[in-house]
Design a protein around this motif. Structure first.
Motif, PDB file in Angstrom:
ATOM      1  N   PHE A 175       0.840  -1.201   0.000  1.00 54.30           N
ATOM      2  CA  PHE A 175       0.000   0.000   0.000  1.00 54.30           C
ATOM      3  C   PHE A 175       0.878   1.256   0.000  1.00 54.30           C
ATOM      4  O   PHE A 175       0.586   2.221  -0.692  1.00 54.30           O
ATOM      5  CB  PHE A 175      -0.957   0.003   1.207  1.00 54.30           C
ATOM      6  CG  PHE A 175      -2.226  -0.749   0.937  1.00 54.30           C
ATOM      7  CD1 PHE A 175      -3.310  -0.124   0.334  1.00 54.30           C
ATOM      8  CD2 PHE A 175      -2.338  -2.095   1.250  1.00 54.30           C
ATOM      9  CE1 PHE A 175      -4.479  -0.822   0.065  1.00 54.30           C
ATOM     10  CE2 PHE A 175      -3.497  -2.808   0.982  1.00 54.30           C
ATOM     11  CZ  PHE A 175      -4.576  -2.174   0.395  1.00 54.30           C
ATOM     12  N   TYR A 210      -0.039   5.126  -0.660  1.00 48.25           N
ATOM     13  CA  TYR A 210      -0.847   5.323   0.550  1.00 48.25           C
ATOM     14  C   TYR A 210       0.042   5.764   1.711  1.00 48.25           C
ATOM     15  O   TYR A 210       1.197   5.346   1.815  1.00 48.25           O
ATOM     16  CB  TYR A 210      -1.540   4.021   0.967  1.00 48.25           C
ATOM     17  CG  TYR A 210      -2.848   3.791   0.267  1.00 48.25           C
ATOM     18  CD1 TYR A 210      -4.052   4.027   0.899  1.00 48.25           C
ATOM     19  CD2 TYR A 210      -2.867   3.348  -1.058  1.00 48.25           C
ATOM     20  CE1 TYR A 210      -5.258   3.826   0.245  1.00 48.25           C
ATOM     21  CE2 TYR A 210      -4.071   3.135  -1.718  1.00 48.25           C
ATOM     22  CZ  TYR A 210      -5.263   3.383  -1.060  1.00 48.25           C
ATOM     23  OH  TYR A 210      -6.450   3.178  -1.710  1.00 48.25           O
ATOM     24  N   VAL A 265      -3.876  -4.260  -3.007  1.00 50.19           N
ATOM     25  CA  VAL A 265      -3.892  -2.889  -3.530  1.00 50.19           C
ATOM     26  C   VAL A 265      -4.835  -2.784  -4.726  1.00 50.19           C
ATOM     27  O   VAL A 265      -5.655  -1.871  -4.814  1.00 50.19           O
ATOM     28  CB  VAL A 265      -2.457  -2.451  -3.923  1.00 50.19           C
ATOM     29  CG1 VAL A 265      -2.473  -1.126  -4.639  1.00 50.19           C
ATOM     30  CG2 VAL A 265      -1.559  -2.381  -2.693  1.00 50.19           C
ATOM     31  N   THR A 287      -8.431  -2.899  -3.714  1.00 49.39           N
ATOM     32  CA  THR A 287      -8.844  -1.654  -3.058  1.00 49.39           C
ATOM     33  C   THR A 287      -9.078  -0.556  -4.096  1.00 49.39           C
ATOM     34  O   THR A 287     -10.065   0.185  -4.028  1.00 49.39           O
ATOM     35  CB  THR A 287      -7.773  -1.221  -2.033  1.00 49.39           C
ATOM     36  OG1 THR A 287      -7.584  -2.296  -1.126  1.00 49.39           O
ATOM     37  CG2 THR A 287      -8.190   0.006  -1.261  1.00 49.39           C
TER      38      THR A 287
END
Ligand code: B1M
Length: 213
Positions: A113, A118, A203, A206
């Motif tokens: 991430f 992120y 990832v 998401t």
């Protein structure tokens, strides 16, 4: 001397930690914009790592080395990045549930991430349900990630989701769960938004989830 950003990406995929640190420092010394180093050098490199891993072209030790290279480069870059450059993809809180000391998969997911841009707040292993809720309320993440490696600790995930509901913050974030014994069926049962069988797919899943919202 200008820095070849493709070489930076390549150093990530090859897990060349020292070379990457040197190139990142050099790029900053030659006034390359830190945001450009991140978005055009480091992040495409980690994207490639995720892709190669999913395709079975890279293996766990290599992925871990690439992730380490990424985090070492980020140590150099982070103080020079502006607020706008950092965490542009979103914010994530991740941890391993109470009673569970396994952290390799959780850290790998966190690194993937981070590699995808992120801002990751890793609260660690053996985290009581309240710690997840407190972190969720404090950091207001876009994604809350939980990892469990033991069949005996998996139920904590559902309890955390219930506590998030009771605290009125459940709908403010996507909840993603993973870990060897965890399944899609279990995720559906406890009301998690996403289940990822591995850190690489976490990832992508998401990103797809938010694209559909
Ligand atoms: Co433990 N352990 N362990 N262990 N351990 C397992 C999990 C076990 C399957 C081994 C076995 O019996 N075959 C078994 C669990 C059985 C079960 O409940 N189903 C087990 C057991 C029983 C135990 C103890 C109870 C042993 C004992 O003391 N009697 C004990 C429990 C301690 C505790 O947690 N309270 C224990 C202890 C340990 C060590 C401390 C020695 C060590 C952990 C070290 C550490 O993490 N720093 C350890 C290890 C290393 C393992 C195995 C061998 C490897 C786990 C691992 O790191 N895999 C494991 C057997 C196995 O899985 N083959 C085992 C590599 C890692 C990358 O994979 O974590 O699955 P994994 O993560 C994957 C995906 O699951 C996913 O992505 C990752 C990679 O793609 N993923 C996510 C994980 N979290 C995610 C989160 C996401 C998304 C994806 O989003 C949030």
């Amino acid at each position: 001397m200008s820095i070849d950003l493709e070489k930076i990406s390549e150093a990530i995929t090859k897990g060349q930690i020292e070379q990457l640190q040197e190139m990142t420092t050099q790029a900053l010394d030659t006034d390359t914009d830190p945001g450009v180093i991140l978005n055009k050098g480091l992040l495409p490199g980690m994207d490639k790592v995720g892709q190669l891993w999913r395709e079975g072209e890279m293996f766990m030790p290599e992925v871990l080395r690439s992730a380490k290279a990424m985090s070492k480069a980020m140590e150099i870059l982070r103080p020079r990045l502006s607020e706008g450059d950092l965490g542009s993809a979103g914010k994530m809180v991740i941890g391993t549930v109470a009673g569970d000391l396994h952290d390799i998969g959780k850290d790998l997911a966190g690194m993937m991430f981070e590699g995808a841009g992120y801002e990751v707040i890793n609260i660690g292993i053996d985290q009581p349900n309240e710690a997840f809720v407190e972190a969720a309320m404090k950091h207001k993440p876009d994604v809350l990630g939980m990892s469990a490696l033991l069949t005996t600790t998996m139920p904590r995930m559902g309890e955390v989701i219930n506590s998030l509901k009771e605290s009125g913050v459940r709908d403010q974030m996507a909840v993603i769960i993973g870990g060897a014994p965890v399944t899609q069926e279990f995720a559906d049962e406890i009301g998690a938004d996403l289940y990822a069988p591995n850190a690489g797919s976490a990832v992508d899943l998401t990103k797809k989830y938010f694209a559909q919202q």
